[in-house]
Design an enzyme around this catalytic site. Structure first.
Site, PDB file in Angstrom:
ATOM      1  N   ARG A   1       0.837  -1.212   0.000  1.00 32.43           N
ATOM      2  CA  ARG A   1       0.000   0.000   0.000  1.00 32.43           C
ATOM      3  C   ARG A   1       0.867   1.256   0.000  1.00 32.43           C
ATOM      4  NH1 ARG A   1      -4.464   0.754   4.613  1.00 32.43           N
ATOM      5  NH2 ARG A   1      -2.607   1.156   5.859  1.00 32.43           N
TER       6      ARG A   1
ATOM      7  N   GLU B   1     -16.208   6.308   5.349  1.00 35.80           N
ATOM      8  CA  GLU B   1     -15.442   5.597   6.380  1.00 35.80           C
ATOM      9  C   GLU B   1     -15.460   6.462   7.629  1.00 35.80           C
ATOM     10  OE1 GLU B   1     -11.250   5.274   5.530  1.00 35.80           O
ATOM     11  OE2 GLU B   1     -11.192   7.202   4.510  1.00 35.80           O
TER      12      GLU B   1
ATOM     13  N   LYS C   1      -2.706   6.872   1.263  1.00 29.17           N
ATOM     14  CA  LYS C   1      -2.451   7.177   2.676  1.00 29.17           C
ATOM     15  C   LYS C   1      -1.349   8.236   2.720  1.00 29.17           C
ATOM     16  CE  LYS C   1      -2.194   4.736   7.085  1.00 29.17           C
ATOM     17  NZ  LYS C   1      -3.324   5.378   7.743  1.00 29.17           N
TER      18      LYS C   1
HETATM   19  N1  PMP Z   1      -9.348   4.873   7.121  1.00 30.44           N
HETATM   20  C1  PMP Z   1      -8.492   5.835   7.482  1.00 30.44           C
HETATM   21  C2  PMP Z   1      -8.787   7.241   7.106  1.00 30.44           C
HETATM   22  C3  PMP Z   1      -7.317   5.513   8.186  1.00 30.44           C
HETATM   23  O1  PMP Z   1      -6.442   6.472   8.528  1.00 30.44           O
HETATM   24  C4  PMP Z   1      -7.065   4.164   8.521  1.00 30.44           C
HETATM   25  C5  PMP Z   1      -5.805   3.789   9.250  1.00 30.44           C
HETATM   26  N2  PMP Z   1      -5.771   4.276  10.566  1.00 30.44           N
HETATM   27  C6  PMP Z   1      -8.022   3.202   8.168  1.00 30.44           C
HETATM   28  C7  PMP Z   1      -9.134   3.588   7.457  1.00 30.44           C
HETATM   29  C8  PMP Z   1      -7.820   1.759   8.520  1.00 30.44           C
HETATM   30  O2  PMP Z   1      -6.775   1.233   7.737  1.00 30.44           O
HETATM   31  P1  PMP Z   1      -5.853   0.049   8.268  1.00 30.44           P
HETATM   32  O3  PMP Z   1      -6.743  -1.086   8.582  1.00 30.44           O
HETATM   33  O4  PMP Z   1      -4.934  -0.243   7.133  1.00 30.44           O
HETATM   34  O5  PMP Z   1      -5.127   0.556   9.464  1.00 30.44           O
END
Ligand code: PMP
Length: 290
Positions: free
Chosen positions: A50, A182, A149
């Protein structure tokens, strides 16, 4: 604490980044939040994938190979003698001048911090979270893809502040269509009549690594999953809701905008996912010490 910066380990007080680094001046960079449990790093390959995808979308060339970056991450854990940790892996555009142009930044900066972190107190896993919908919309994929990200987290931070002002730990973010994207730092799932639902990435979500683990666990547990667009109404009438993230793991939601979810306690399926997730964290991953 020893911190990795561009191939060297520095004590915390000496781990410094230039004020001309575009990661600081413009939030120009990408990062990963990764967890290590019980001497192993969970889904390290997926996080590295990622990171490279995020960097590619920003035309940022990471100056290390995947193998080198994995080794640097593991070595940071070894240098700090950590078996359980939260790892922050950051790649910035690097040192440039005060202009926007990334062409003036010849060398990206890489730093890795390994620390300990507990995002939510244990009681929320037993009792569930209350959440609200933030008025701040999730950044449009046409402006800055939420799937990247990036170091630009202001959109999420503004939403998080709304939650803190309202006395809740996490907030739901909608996209420009008013559909659920989200949360400020977590993905969201609902359960209705034995089926599991989550918004697709194109609704404005990050492709969470924990979200991916839930897809796999759902398949093993025989819970059908649909990636479909969800409205706030779908949340209000869900039987169960839970959030997922590397820091949060799997955490139940029991109230959305004043509507009680299910009977107001963490749902049965949610508890199964919490348990299965925790089991996975203790039994899989890339070994730190070989
Ligand atoms: N959405 C956002 C905006 C995030 O910053 C994160 C990570 N903290 C997630 C979803 C969850 O992603 P992951 O499971 O890869 O930590």
């Amino acid at each position: 604490m020893k911190i990795y910066i561009d191939g060297t380990f520095y004590p915390e007080a000496e781990a410094k980044i230039s004020v001309f680094d575009h990661g600081l001046l413009y939030g120009d960079g990408v990062f990963e939040g990764i967890r290590a449990y019980n001497g192993r790093v969970l889904k390290l390959d997926e996080h590295i994938d990622r990171l490279y995808d995020s960097a590619k979308a920003l035309l940022l060339t990471i100056p290390l190979s995947r193998e080198e970056l994995i080794e640097a991450t593991l070595e940071t854990l070894r240098q700090n003698n950590l078996r359980d940790a939260y790892i922050r892996l950051v790649v910035t555009r690097g040192i440039g001048n005060l202009g926007l142009s990334p062409l003036r930044c010849p060398k990206p900066t890489i730093f890795i911090i390994a620390a300990t972190l507990e995002l939510y107190p244990e009681k929320y896993y037993r009792e569930g979270l209350k959440v609200i919908t933030a008025a701040t919309q999730r950044t449009s994929p046409a402006a800055l893809p939420p799937a990247v990200k990036s170091l630009n987290y202001l959109n999420n931070i503004l939403a998080k502040i709304e939650g803190l002002n309202a006395g809740v730990e996490e907030v739901i973010m909608l996209n420009s269509e008013g559909l659920v994207a989200e949360c400020s730092g977590d993905n969201i799932f609902t359960i209705k009549k034995g089926q599991m639902f989550t918004p697709p990435i194109y609704a404005g979500a990050l492709g969470g690594i924990t979200r991916g683990i839930i897809f796999d666990l759902g398949q093993t547990m025989g819970v059908p999953l649909k990636e479909i667009q969800l409205t706030r109404y779908d949340l209000f009438v869900a039987d169960e809701i839970f959030l997922t993230g590397t820091g949060a793991e799997v955490i139940p939601v029991v109230d959305v905008d004043g509507r009680m979810i299910g009977d107001g306690t963490p749902g049965v399926m949610t508890q199964k996912f919490i348990e299965a997730y925790r089991h996975l964290t203790q039994t899989t991953g890339t070994p730190i010490f070989v």
